[in-house]
Scaffold this active site. Sequence first.
Site, PDB file in Angstrom:
ATOM      1  N   HIS A   1       0.833  -1.232   0.000  1.00  0.00           N
ATOM      2  CA  HIS A   1       0.000   0.000   0.000  1.00  0.00           C
ATOM      3  C   HIS A   1       0.863   1.276   0.000  1.00  0.00           C
ATOM      4  O   HIS A   1       0.639   2.185   0.807  1.00  0.00           O
ATOM      5  CB  HIS A   1      -0.955  -0.015   1.206  1.00  0.00           C
ATOM      6  CG  HIS A   1      -0.267  -0.079   2.547  1.00  0.00           C
ATOM      7  ND1 HIS A   1      -0.736  -0.840   3.582  1.00  0.00           N
ATOM      8  CD2 HIS A   1       0.852   0.505   3.008  1.00  0.00           C
ATOM      9  CE1 HIS A   1       0.059  -0.701   4.627  1.00  0.00           C
ATOM     10  NE2 HIS A   1       1.033   0.121   4.303  1.00  0.00           N
TER      11      HIS A   1
ATOM     12  N   GLU B   1       4.310  -5.308   8.418  1.00  0.00           N
ATOM     13  CA  GLU B   1       2.939  -5.130   7.904  1.00  0.00           C
ATOM     14  C   GLU B   1       2.415  -6.391   7.217  1.00  0.00           C
ATOM     15  O   GLU B   1       1.203  -6.519   7.004  1.00  0.00           O
ATOM     16  CB  GLU B   1       2.896  -3.971   6.907  1.00  0.00           C
ATOM     17  CG  GLU B   1       3.150  -2.613   7.532  1.00  0.00           C
ATOM     18  CD  GLU B   1       3.168  -1.484   6.511  1.00  0.00           C
ATOM     19  OE1 GLU B   1       3.107  -0.331   6.922  1.00  0.00           O
ATOM     20  OE2 GLU B   1       3.241  -1.753   5.294  1.00  0.00           O
TER      21      GLU B   1
HETATM   22  C1  DHB Z   1       6.124   3.204   1.847  1.00  0.00           C
HETATM   23  C2  DHB Z   1       5.582   1.954   2.153  1.00  0.00           C
HETATM   24  C3  DHB Z   1       4.572   1.843   3.115  1.00  0.00           C
HETATM   25  O1  DHB Z   1       4.009   0.663   3.498  1.00  0.00           O
HETATM   26  C4  DHB Z   1       4.089   2.979   3.745  1.00  0.00           C
HETATM   27  O2  DHB Z   1       3.078   2.820   4.619  1.00  0.00           O
HETATM   28  C5  DHB Z   1       4.627   4.228   3.444  1.00  0.00           C
HETATM   29  C6  DHB Z   1       5.641   4.336   2.493  1.00  0.00           C
HETATM   30  C7  DHB Z   1       7.180   3.338   0.794  1.00  0.00           C
HETATM   31  O3  DHB Z   1       7.769   2.347   0.386  1.00  0.00           O
HETATM   32  O4  DHB Z   1       7.420   4.474   0.361  1.00  0.00           O
HETATM   33 FE    FE Z   2       2.716   0.919   5.311  1.00  0.00          FE
END
Ligand code: DHB
Ligand code: FE
Length: 279
Positions: free
Chosen positions: A12, A239
């Site tokens: 996400h 996550e």
């Molecule tokens: C990114 C990935 C994430 O799961 C998130 O919540 C915020 C940023 C990223 O890879 O930029």
């Molecule tokens: Fe995230």
Amino acid sequence: MARIVGALTTSHVPAIGRAIAKNLQQDPYWKPFFDGWAPVHHWLAETRPDVAVVIYNDHGLNFFLDKMPTFAVGAAATYRNADEGWGLPELPPFPGELDLSWHLIESLVGEDFDLTTCQEMVVDHAFTLPLALMVPSQAWPLKVVPVCINTVQLPLPSARRCYALGEAIGRAVNSWPGDQRVVIVGTGGLSHQLDGERAGFINKDFDLAFMRSLVHEPRWATQFDTRALVEQAGTQGVELLMWLAARATLGERVQQLHRNYHIPISNTASGLMLMASAG
Ligand code: DHB
Ligand code: FE
């Protein structure tokens, strides 16, 4: 009774929201990522779920470090997003499925899960982006129930506990009176670390082993405690617990309907899986 038609698991990354807002789906950087969603769109058009139970982690929009529930379930008539500082647009509000929210809350508390019940709740990119990827028109054809798991502030719930939560969500949905079709969405991961000495860390071998395990050996990831998960997947890679909970709603045997894995999107190994119960 209601029926779980499948579980959809995805990363996400906020940059996806900017790519959608700028119509970059055919851009060479983004095309392999967005193309991975075509089979999901076919499946959604065929399956036409009425409700999405979205298992995700809030990143500080609805809950901040001063108050951090381990598990929270939304019970609101509508859910909106808000500015998180990523420059993402506000999306049309998501209609809540209040009846399922309360059924879920009663069932889960009845099974001894201690929940926070949220009759007002804003939803962040972890919730909105997977929905925007599922429904590019953003004219939401389904109602939603947000289920939020803390992966932001230690201590986190164990993989074992998240698996058990997913199993209990599965039992709750399957005992909801009616004939609604429910899709379970799990959003987060896969391996990534946004800060500290290992910023930019991605572990492809672990991600692929994890994705494979969801089909063939779904409790595999429950062998890892939080520290081991961080070692393997990075601080934010934890996550992937959302994927585990979503998978657990489907019962013992599943078939994989679709899968895509693409490195990187922003700093993250981006994965997508669609599974359905095989009885
Ligand atoms: C990114 C990935 C994430 O799961 C998130 O919540 C915020 C940023 C990223 O890879 O930029
Ligand atoms: Fe995230």
